[in-house]
Structure formats: structure tokens, C-alpha cells
Design a protein around this motif. Structure first.
Motif, mmCIF file in Angstrom:
data_model
loop_
_atom_site.group_PDB
_atom_site.id
_atom_site.type_symbol
_atom_site.label_atom_id
_atom_site.label_comp_id
_atom_site.label_asym_id
_atom_site.label_seq_id
_atom_site.Cartn_x
_atom_site.Cartn_y
_atom_site.Cartn_z
ATOM 1 N N VAL A 266 0.783 -1.336 0.115
ATOM 2 C CA VAL A 266 0.014 0.072 0.167
ATOM 3 C C VAL A 266 0.897 1.265 0.058
ATOM 4 O O VAL A 266 0.590 2.311 -0.588
ATOM 5 C CB VAL A 266 -0.984 -0.221 1.067
ATOM 6 N N ALA B 194 -6.374 -6.631 -5.641
ATOM 7 C CA ALA B 194 -7.784 -6.030 -5.559
ATOM 8 C C ALA B 194 -8.568 -6.665 -6.485
ATOM 9 O O ALA B 194 -9.633 -7.239 -5.925
ATOM 10 C CB ALA B 194 -7.777 -4.386 -5.848
ATOM 11 N N ALA C 10 -13.183 -2.988 -3.345
ATOM 12 C CA ALA C 10 -11.820 -2.842 -3.230
ATOM 13 C C ALA C 10 -11.140 -1.686 -2.691
ATOM 14 O O ALA C 10 -10.220 -1.490 -1.994
ATOM 15 C CB ALA C 10 -11.030 -3.529 -4.321
ATOM 16 N N THR C 11 -11.642 -0.659 -3.485
ATOM 17 C CA THR C 11 -11.333 0.773 -3.025
ATOM 18 C C THR C 11 -11.665 1.148 -1.690
ATOM 19 O O THR C 11 -10.664 1.710 -1.035
ATOM 20 C CB THR C 11 -12.011 1.574 -3.999
ATOM 21 N N GLN C 12 -12.768 0.785 -1.255
ATOM 22 C CA GLN C 12 -13.219 1.042 0.052
ATOM 23 C C GLN C 12 -12.062 0.470 1.179
ATOM 24 O O GLN C 12 -11.641 1.010 2.349
ATOM 25 C CB GLN C 12 -14.502 0.525 0.317
ATOM 26 N N ILE D 15 -9.050 -0.553 0.780
ATOM 27 C CA ILE D 15 -7.717 -0.137 0.666
ATOM 28 C C ILE D 15 -7.858 1.223 1.355
ATOM 29 O O ILE D 15 -6.865 1.417 1.874
ATOM 30 C CB ILE D 15 -7.144 -0.199 -0.672
ATOM 31 N N GLY D 16 -8.699 1.928 0.879
ATOM 32 C CA GLY D 16 -8.687 3.137 1.468
ATOM 33 C C GLY D 16 -8.706 3.413 2.967
ATOM 34 O O GLY D 16 -7.980 4.076 3.621
ATOM 35 N N LEU D 17 -9.566 2.300 3.650
ATOM 36 C CA LEU D 17 -9.746 2.321 5.037
ATOM 37 C C LEU D 17 -8.300 1.983 5.639
ATOM 38 O O LEU D 17 -7.840 2.725 6.391
ATOM 39 C CB LEU D 17 -10.698 1.160 5.380
ATOM 40 N N MET E 81 -5.367 2.384 4.458
ATOM 41 C CA MET E 81 -4.592 3.482 4.235
ATOM 42 C C MET E 81 -4.748 4.483 4.887
ATOM 43 O O MET E 81 -3.762 4.904 5.803
ATOM 44 C CB MET E 81 -5.013 4.049 2.783
#
Lengths: 224, 224
Positions: free
Chosen positions: B142, B159, B184-186, B188-190, B192
DNA sequence: GTCTATAAATCGATAGAC
DNA sequence: GTCTATCGATTTATAGAC
């Protein structure tokens, strides 16, 4: 080397702002007479360097961007970078300065009641990222936040500051701060995967589609 | 320098795996007799270097991590890093290899019907990130994805690969792939913002609270 | 397998002429 | 304000002794 270079997405922004200064190092010839006021060359070169720095930092991050490369992009000598901005760190901090557009757009989107606020926030966020004049600074911040202390701090300040202000009326309750930080997380995560990591099909989906679907996710947290 | 160092969060993982080898460079004394089979020292040192690389890359990213530092962390000579892994890039690619835990956890969470799948996915994701044995590789991926080409590609593969497989039964319809990339975005964003950028109060909130609130956001996209 | 020594390149930063 | 020249430190990577 081996950086995530996105050849076309930040094209121009730096050079355009730099104007003619970008082409020739000595843009201010002896022909320019002046009586007081702004001294010739100074401002143009200074801004050209800052714009070039934003573009370079946005493309390759802090470590992989050399001052020599920034100077070359700006079309100036390397020592001028030191002359105007001192250290590399100092230049980087100024390159992180965000245009006010993000706050304006998100604040405006937060108005208008809770119905559809999620979709409006996503749409506002994407519109700022799709603006070539504000993308380099945003890209620099998000890209560098993973590694660089100051960039991470700036990201936190932006997330809590701008969104807490914008959503102060929309999100209430005991866990308002937690949910606000989650909304920020969703917006930053979206930008990260769409514009930085280029995750498909999210990266290529049109704005309306993204705003419609992803907006429902934000809505679930705002209207908890 | 100026990296986002998180002094305590990856503590030990590398050195623990390295075992005794980490302390002394020549862990294999002449006292060790052996007849065929695994040659002494080789495997231990190799693994110690890889573990140290994961920890260092996770803490400071690709550019700011020198091979000297990795060697020092592993307690071996610098030239051994080259001897075993060739280039820095090659070592980095192997450090990016994820443990299978993430796929197992997410796949298991995706089972059990659509009700509460969002919360289960968040809980599974957080449990893998809170596991000290799997965090360095995740963190490396990440953190570096923002700058490094190969890391970004690996992030995309992870992802789409893992989540597309796990959610193949849960998300259906024409825009299934788009919504899967948004889930997946949610996640990974979490990770991060919680583990890398340390956005408060999200970073300090307990797992249950995060899973409950943030799970509703994922749920809104899974069950569109 | 392990180590010393060093090559070769690049970096940030500075000094000083004009 | 702008440029040339360069210092000193650090980097990856290699060569070769043991």
C-alpha cells in the motif's frame, strides 16, 4: 526510477503556468526598462519553479524527484531552485499548498440537505481532481502521504479540516467525528485508486456512474 | 529521511523470523556437521534478509530504504543481499509477496449470504492487517503503490484478483466488476487512512465500531 | 558463503564570478 | 538574478580474497 509515471494526466499544467519563462532561462533581457514596482524575471521564474515542482512531485514523489529535474522542467538553472526556495523540503512544503477549489466544492456540495449528499460530495471531489490546475497539488499530497511525514500531516489536516467544516451541519451525533473521518477516507481512497493506482474499471468509468454508485456508500455513513 | 516511521507497529516481525541469525552474521559455525541436504546458514540468512526487507520497505518505502539498512536490520553483510537477491528491485518484488491470509479471510467473509457481508468484509480485512505476520507485506504494497510501478500493479492484481474471486457470488449484474472495484477501493482506502496516514479518530477506533459503521458503506455497494 | 574494498553514478547544497 | 563549478555524502552494484 521505476516510478508510476502517468505521462498524460498532468500534462501542461506546470509549463502553462510557467509561460514563456519555461522556454528560455533568461526571460528577462536588458531591453526591459522599469521604474520601481515588480522587478523583472523574479516572479515568473519563482512561479515556474513551483509549478514544475508540483508536476514532478506529483509524478514521481518526493524521493525520486531531483532538484535537477525540477529545474530542467522549469527551464531554469538548478541553483535558482535553491536561491528561491532554500532546501528541497521547503520547496516541497510549498508545492503541497492546495488551491482553495477543493474546500469550495465540498462545502457547496454539503449544502442542500441530506438527500443525495453522498452523490454530491463524490461529484464535487471528482470535479476538482479532473481540473488540471488543481490536480498536481492533490496528486502530490496523496502520492507522498504514504511515505513523507509532512505530506501525511497535510493530508490529515485537509481531511479533518475541510470535511469537518463542510459536514458540520450534515453529520451530527456522538460519533460525528468518526463518521466524518470515514467520509474523508472514502473520498481519498477513491482518488487514490482512480487517479493514482488506476484500478479498472473504476479508473475509466465516467463521472456520473461513479458518483451514482459510490455516492450511495458515502450516503450510508453520512445518514447513519 | 523524513519518512513516516511508525516505530512500534511492525516491531519484531522481521527479527523474530530471522531468529538467531539476526544477531550474528556468521550463525553457522564450523561446529555444525552435516551430511548432504540443506547447507547450513543459507536458508536462514536468505529468509532473514527477506524479512528485514519487508520491515524496512514497510516503514520507509522503496526509495528511502537502502540495501545497507536492510542488511543491518537482518544482521548480515550488505553484499549478501546482492548475492541472494541480485538487484534491489528483485528483492522488492519478493518482499511484495502477500501471505495467503488475506485471500482466505476475505473469501471466508464473503460466504454466508448477503446480509451483513459488508461488516464481515471489513472485519476480515482489519483482522489480517492487525496480524503482525502479514502486516509488513501489506504495508509495503500500500505504501509503495503510490510511487512504485510494480507495487501499484501488484495492488491492482490483489484488488481485482482476490476480491473478484471472493465476491463473485455476492455481486451480480451488469456492473458487477465496477462495484467490485469500488469495494476494493473502500477496503484499501480504509487501510491507507487507518494504518498509514493515521487519520483520527478512525485510526484509534476499535475494530467493532469501525466494522459496524464502515461495513454499512460496503453493504450499500455490494447490495446495490 | 561471507567479507573487504571500491567502482560508478547521483544526490543536495554551496561558493563565487558576473 | 543568473550562471559555472564543485564539494561531500550516499547510493547501487561489482570484483575478488578467503
Amino acid at each position: 526510477m521505476e516510478s508510476v509515471s502517468d505521462t498524460h494526466e498532468v500534462t501542461g499544467s506546470g509549463r502553462e503556468q510557467a509561460g514563456d519563462t519555461a522556454g528560455t532561462a533568461a526571460a528577462t533581457g536588458p531591453a526591459t526598462k522599469h521604474a520601481g514596482g515588480r522587478r523583472p524575471g523574479e516572479t515568473r521564474t519563482r512561479e515556474a519553479i513551483l509549478s514544475a515542482a508540483r508536476v514532478c512531485f506529483a509524478e514521481r514523489g518526493f524521493d525520486a524527484t531531483s532538484l535537477r529535474r525540477i529545474a530542467e522542467t522549469a527551464g531554469v538553472d538548478q541553483s535558482l531552485v535553491h536561491h528561491f526556495y532554500g532546501t528541497k523540503e521547503s520547496l516541497f512544503l510549498q508545492a503541497l499548498e492546495l488551491p482553495g477549489k477543493l474546500e469550495e466544492a465540498l462545502t457547496a456540495a454539503a449544502r442542500g440537505g441530506p438527500d443525495g449528499i453522498g452523490e454530491r460530495l463524490v461529484r464535487a471531489h471528482l470535479s476538482v481532481w479532473d481540473d488540471v490546475s488543481s490536480r498536481p497539488a492533490l496528486m502530490t499530497m496523496v502520492r507522498s502521504a504514504a511515505i513523507h511525514r509532512a505530506a501525511a500531516a497535510r493530508l490529515r489536516e485537509t481531511a479533518t479540516g475541510i470535511l469537518a467544516h463542510a459536514l458540520s451541519g450534515a453529520i451530527t451525533g456522538e460519533d460525528a467525528k468518526l463518521r466524518t473521518s470515514m467520509v474523508a477516507t472514502q473520498l481519498i481512497g477513491l482518488a487514490m485508486m482512480r487517479y493514482v493506482a488506476h484500478l479498472e474499471p473504476l479508473a475509466s468509468a465516467d463521472t456520473d456512474t461513479v458518483a451514482r454508485h459510490y455516492g450511495r456508500a458515502l450516503q450510508a455513513i453520512v445518514a447513519d
